[in-house]
Design a protein around this motif. Sequence first.
Motif, PDB file in Angstrom:
ATOM      1  N   VAL A 286     -60.384 -22.684 -47.023  1.00 23.13           N
ATOM      2  CA  VAL A 286     -60.012 -21.832 -47.479  1.00 23.13           C
ATOM      3  C   VAL A 286     -61.823 -20.958 -46.882  1.00 23.13           C
ATOM      4  O   VAL A 286     -62.234 -21.183 -47.354  1.00 23.13           O
ATOM      5  CB  VAL A 286     -60.436 -20.760 -48.700  1.00 23.13           C
ATOM      6  CG1 VAL A 286     -60.345 -19.432 -48.745  1.00 23.13           C
ATOM      7  CG2 VAL A 286     -58.476 -21.425 -49.203  1.00 23.13           C
ATOM      8  N   PRO A 287     -61.560 -20.382 -45.279  1.00 22.80           N
ATOM      9  CA  PRO A 287     -62.798 -19.904 -44.830  1.00 22.80           C
ATOM     10  C   PRO A 287     -62.541 -18.548 -45.005  1.00 22.80           C
ATOM     11  O   PRO A 287     -62.357 -16.950 -46.211  1.00 22.80           O
ATOM     12  CB  PRO A 287     -62.410 -19.956 -43.340  1.00 22.80           C
ATOM     13  CG  PRO A 287     -61.407 -19.634 -42.849  1.00 22.80           C
ATOM     14  CD  PRO A 287     -60.580 -20.328 -44.278  1.00 22.80           C
TER      15      PRO A 287
ATOM     16  N   SER B 210     -55.321 -31.416 -41.305  1.00 25.67           N
ATOM     17  CA  SER B 210     -54.769 -30.213 -41.613  1.00 25.67           C
ATOM     18  C   SER B 210     -53.791 -30.164 -42.446  1.00 25.67           C
ATOM     19  O   SER B 210     -53.399 -31.206 -43.042  1.00 25.67           O
ATOM     20  CB  SER B 210     -53.708 -30.296 -39.503  1.00 25.67           C
ATOM     21  OG  SER B 210     -53.048 -31.164 -39.452  1.00 25.67           O
ATOM     22  N   SER B 211     -53.641 -29.143 -42.709  1.00 28.54           N
ATOM     23  CA  SER B 211     -52.510 -28.629 -43.536  1.00 28.54           C
ATOM     24  C   SER B 211     -52.261 -27.857 -43.222  1.00 28.54           C
ATOM     25  O   SER B 211     -52.565 -26.136 -43.232  1.00 28.54           O
ATOM     26  CB  SER B 211     -53.264 -28.151 -45.075  1.00 28.54           C
ATOM     27  OG  SER B 211     -52.727 -27.990 -46.012  1.00 28.54           O
TER      28      SER B 211
ATOM     29  N   PRO C 129     -47.787 -21.984 -49.646  1.00 31.43           N
ATOM     30  CA  PRO C 129     -47.667 -22.909 -48.680  1.00 31.43           C
ATOM     31  C   PRO C 129     -49.095 -23.545 -48.656  1.00 31.43           C
ATOM     32  O   PRO C 129     -49.750 -24.275 -49.277  1.00 31.43           O
ATOM     33  CB  PRO C 129     -48.017 -21.650 -48.153  1.00 31.43           C
ATOM     34  CG  PRO C 129     -48.624 -20.733 -49.019  1.00 31.43           C
ATOM     35  CD  PRO C 129     -48.374 -21.486 -50.085  1.00 31.43           C
ATOM     36  N   PRO C 130     -49.029 -24.200 -47.135  1.00 31.35           N
ATOM     37  CA  PRO C 130     -50.878 -25.068 -47.067  1.00 31.35           C
ATOM     38  C   PRO C 130     -51.324 -23.871 -46.415  1.00 31.35           C
ATOM     39  O   PRO C 130     -50.824 -23.249 -46.432  1.00 31.35           O
ATOM     40  CB  PRO C 130     -49.778 -26.103 -46.281  1.00 31.35           C
ATOM     41  CG  PRO C 130     -48.429 -26.086 -45.249  1.00 31.35           C
ATOM     42  CD  PRO C 130     -47.777 -24.675 -46.603  1.00 31.35           C
ATOM     43  N   ALA C 131     -51.975 -24.737 -46.276  1.00 28.61           N
ATOM     44  CA  ALA C 131     -53.197 -23.825 -45.922  1.00 28.61           C
ATOM     45  C   ALA C 131     -53.126 -23.054 -44.779  1.00 28.61           C
ATOM     46  O   ALA C 131     -53.721 -21.756 -44.407  1.00 28.61           O
ATOM     47  CB  ALA C 131     -55.249 -25.212 -45.297  1.00 28.61           C
ATOM     48  N   MET C 132     -52.040 -23.430 -43.724  1.00 26.57           N
ATOM     49  CA  MET C 132     -51.694 -22.570 -42.408  1.00 26.57           C
ATOM     50  C   MET C 132     -50.139 -21.943 -42.591  1.00 26.57           C
ATOM     51  O   MET C 132     -49.954 -24.238 -42.287  1.00 26.57           O
ATOM     52  CB  MET C 132     -52.421 -23.170 -41.118  1.00 26.57           C
ATOM     53  CG  MET C 132     -51.959 -23.017 -39.697  1.00 26.57           C
ATOM     54  SD  MET C 132     -52.620 -20.867 -39.934  1.00 26.57           S
ATOM     55  CE  MET C 132     -54.663 -21.569 -39.122  1.00 26.57           C
TER      56      MET C 132
ATOM     57  N   ALA D  81     -52.204 -20.148 -51.159  1.00 24.14           N
ATOM     58  CA  ALA D  81     -52.367 -21.707 -51.723  1.00 24.14           C
ATOM     59  C   ALA D  81     -53.701 -21.908 -52.533  1.00 24.14           C
ATOM     60  O   ALA D  81     -54.039 -23.199 -52.771  1.00 24.14           O
ATOM     61  CB  ALA D  81     -53.033 -22.489 -49.965  1.00 24.14           C
ATOM     62  N   GLY D  82     -54.457 -20.649 -52.540  1.00 24.74           N
ATOM     63  CA  GLY D  82     -55.638 -21.021 -52.761  1.00 24.74           C
ATOM     64  C   GLY D  82     -54.802 -22.019 -54.722  1.00 24.74           C
ATOM     65  O   GLY D  82     -56.068 -22.519 -55.078  1.00 24.74           O
ATOM     66  N   PRO D  83     -54.847 -21.982 -55.596  1.00 21.71           N
ATOM     67  CA  PRO D  83     -54.353 -22.100 -56.737  1.00 21.71           C
ATOM     68  C   PRO D  83     -54.071 -23.474 -56.712  1.00 21.71           C
ATOM     69  O   PRO D  83     -54.427 -23.913 -57.940  1.00 21.71           O
ATOM     70  CB  PRO D  83     -53.236 -21.460 -57.411  1.00 21.71           C
ATOM     71  CG  PRO D  83     -52.778 -21.198 -56.751  1.00 21.71           C
ATOM     72  CD  PRO D  83     -52.981 -20.017 -55.392  1.00 21.71           C
ATOM     73  N   LEU D  84     -53.805 -24.418 -56.097  1.00 25.04           N
ATOM     74  CA  LEU D  84     -53.337 -25.554 -55.237  1.00 25.04           C
ATOM     75  C   LEU D  84     -54.764 -25.987 -55.725  1.00 25.04           C
ATOM     76  O   LEU D  84     -56.151 -25.700 -55.671  1.00 25.04           O
ATOM     77  CB  LEU D  84     -53.168 -26.179 -53.888  1.00 25.04           C
ATOM     78  CG  LEU D  84     -51.608 -25.220 -53.630  1.00 25.04           C
ATOM     79  CD1 LEU D  84     -51.618 -25.531 -52.056  1.00 25.04           C
ATOM     80  CD2 LEU D  84     -50.165 -26.270 -54.902  1.00 25.04           C
ATOM     81  N   ARG D  85     -54.898 -27.818 -56.059  1.00 25.39           N
ATOM     82  CA  ARG D  85     -55.943 -29.193 -56.065  1.00 25.39           C
ATOM     83  C   ARG D  85     -56.463 -28.880 -54.907  1.00 25.39           C
ATOM     84  O   ARG D  85     -55.509 -29.145 -53.593  1.00 25.39           O
ATOM     85  CB  ARG D  85     -55.431 -29.544 -57.060  1.00 25.39           C
ATOM     86  CG  ARG D  85     -55.248 -29.674 -58.479  1.00 25.39           C
ATOM     87  CD  ARG D  85     -56.351 -29.007 -58.986  1.00 25.39           C
ATOM     88  NE  ARG D  85     -57.118 -29.635 -59.957  1.00 25.39           N
ATOM     89  CZ  ARG D  85     -58.523 -29.061 -60.034  1.00 25.39           C
ATOM     90  NH1 ARG D  85     -58.611 -27.529 -60.649  1.00 25.39           N
ATOM     91  NH2 ARG D  85     -59.327 -29.965 -59.883  1.00 25.39           N
ATOM     92  N   SER D  86     -57.432 -29.576 -54.474  1.00 24.23           N
ATOM     93  CA  SER D  86     -58.063 -29.737 -53.595  1.00 24.23           C
ATOM     94  C   SER D  86     -58.274 -31.349 -53.161  1.00 24.23           C
ATOM     95  O   SER D  86     -58.498 -31.801 -54.212  1.00 24.23           O
ATOM     96  CB  SER D  86     -59.524 -29.289 -52.922  1.00 24.23           C
ATOM     97  OG  SER D  86     -59.881 -29.778 -52.171  1.00 24.23           O
ATOM     98  N   PRO D  87     -58.115 -32.083 -52.318  1.00 23.39           N
ATOM     99  CA  PRO D  87     -57.790 -32.781 -52.648  1.00 23.39           C
ATOM    100  C   PRO D  87     -59.449 -34.213 -53.011  1.00 23.39           C
ATOM    101  O   PRO D  87     -60.145 -34.720 -52.787  1.00 23.39           O
ATOM    102  CB  PRO D  87     -58.483 -33.682 -51.098  1.00 23.39           C
ATOM    103  CG  PRO D  87     -56.971 -32.679 -50.285  1.00 23.39           C
ATOM    104  CD  PRO D  87     -57.603 -31.872 -51.286  1.00 23.39           C
ATOM    105  N   SER D  88     -60.779 -33.058 -52.498  1.00 22.62           N
ATOM    106  CA  SER D  88     -62.175 -32.715 -52.554  1.00 22.62           C
ATOM    107  C   SER D  88     -62.988 -32.944 -54.249  1.00 22.62           C
ATOM    108  O   SER D  88     -63.597 -32.839 -54.145  1.00 22.62           O
ATOM    109  CB  SER D  88     -63.388 -32.450 -51.660  1.00 22.62           C
ATOM    110  OG  SER D  88     -62.060 -31.130 -51.594  1.00 22.62           O
ATOM    111  N   GLY D  89     -61.557 -32.367 -54.783  1.00 25.70           N
ATOM    112  CA  GLY D  89     -61.687 -31.596 -56.157  1.00 25.70           C
ATOM    113  C   GLY D  89     -61.599 -30.532 -56.074  1.00 25.70           C
ATOM    114  O   GLY D  89     -62.221 -29.363 -54.982  1.00 25.70           O
ATOM    115  N   GLY D  90     -61.872 -30.019 -57.351  1.00 27.48           N
ATOM    116  CA  GLY D  90     -61.864 -28.517 -57.328  1.00 27.48           C
ATOM    117  C   GLY D  90     -60.121 -27.410 -57.100  1.00 27.48           C
ATOM    118  O   GLY D  90     -59.692 -28.589 -56.662  1.00 27.48           O
ATOM    119  N   LEU D  91     -60.756 -26.440 -56.484  1.00 26.93           N
ATOM    120  CA  LEU D  91     -59.351 -25.879 -56.275  1.00 26.93           C
ATOM    121  C   LEU D  91     -59.502 -25.524 -54.580  1.00 26.93           C
ATOM    122  O   LEU D  91     -60.905 -25.493 -54.226  1.00 26.93           O
ATOM    123  CB  LEU D  91     -59.561 -24.652 -56.841  1.00 26.93           C
ATOM    124  CG  LEU D  91     -59.188 -24.238 -58.470  1.00 26.93           C
ATOM    125  CD1 LEU D  91     -59.320 -22.662 -59.220  1.00 26.93           C
ATOM    126  CD2 LEU D  91     -57.767 -25.339 -58.657  1.00 26.93           C
ATOM    127  N   VAL D  92     -58.228 -25.139 -53.988  1.00 26.88           N
ATOM    128  CA  VAL D  92     -58.130 -25.237 -52.899  1.00 26.88           C
ATOM    129  C   VAL D  92     -59.213 -23.199 -52.438  1.00 26.88           C
ATOM    130  O   VAL D  92     -59.603 -23.414 -51.318  1.00 26.88           O
ATOM    131  CB  VAL D  92     -57.593 -24.823 -51.966  1.00 26.88           C
ATOM    132  CG1 VAL D  92     -56.915 -24.240 -51.067  1.00 26.88           C
ATOM    133  CG2 VAL D  92     -56.805 -26.188 -52.011  1.00 26.88           C
TER     134      VAL D  92
END
Length: 206
Positions: free
Chosen positions: A120-121, A177-178, A150-153, A102-113
């Motif tokens: 991503v803790p 949740s994702s 995949p999603p975050a989880m 999921a790392g290279p996906l875009r985040s809803p808050s802007g930027g990358l996941v």
Amino acid sequence: MKIAVVGASGMTGSRVVTEAVTRGHHVTAVFRGTPSELPHPDVDVVRGDATDVDHMSAVLAGADAIVGATRPAPGAEDTVAATITALLDAAAGTRVLVVGGAGPLRSPSGGLVIDDPAFVPPEWRTIASASTTQLQACEAHAGDWVYLSPPAMLEPGIRTGAYRRGSTTILTAADGSSRISTEDFAIAIVDELENPGRDRHFTVGY
């Protein structure tokens, strides 16, 4: 369809094997080591290392589609680029669905996941960074590939048969949740093999 699953002993790969066989596809399950238990009796089991281009070229010859579900061992995350490049070389133009991160996906808050601690803790950052490197290696390769994030989880669960398909922005539920079960993730993978979409990078989730 003849489908080769590389990394067939893993959490995702094993479920892709089951899903594909259930739908009547001919599956070759590629294991790097010796599997603790053999999959469905109709599955061809082959030993192979994704980085061994010559051997894998022979293993993958004749496949209509390939699923790359390899995952680096902890501490070996820096090997992902070489591994996926070798697999794409061995595929010799056959379409490869790369099970990524999921790392290279875009985040809803802007930027990358990968840079969003909501998804991503800190303890996941190394493997999330590896997935970004993995996608970059795919983008640098002239082969026929599609990258599924995949999603975050992603964890074992129930096969509901339901999922949503997205593009390059992580999918979230109403509660923020994702997630998706590995069983439904496998459905999305085999759906993509049967009816390829237009996106080279996409995601799924609930």
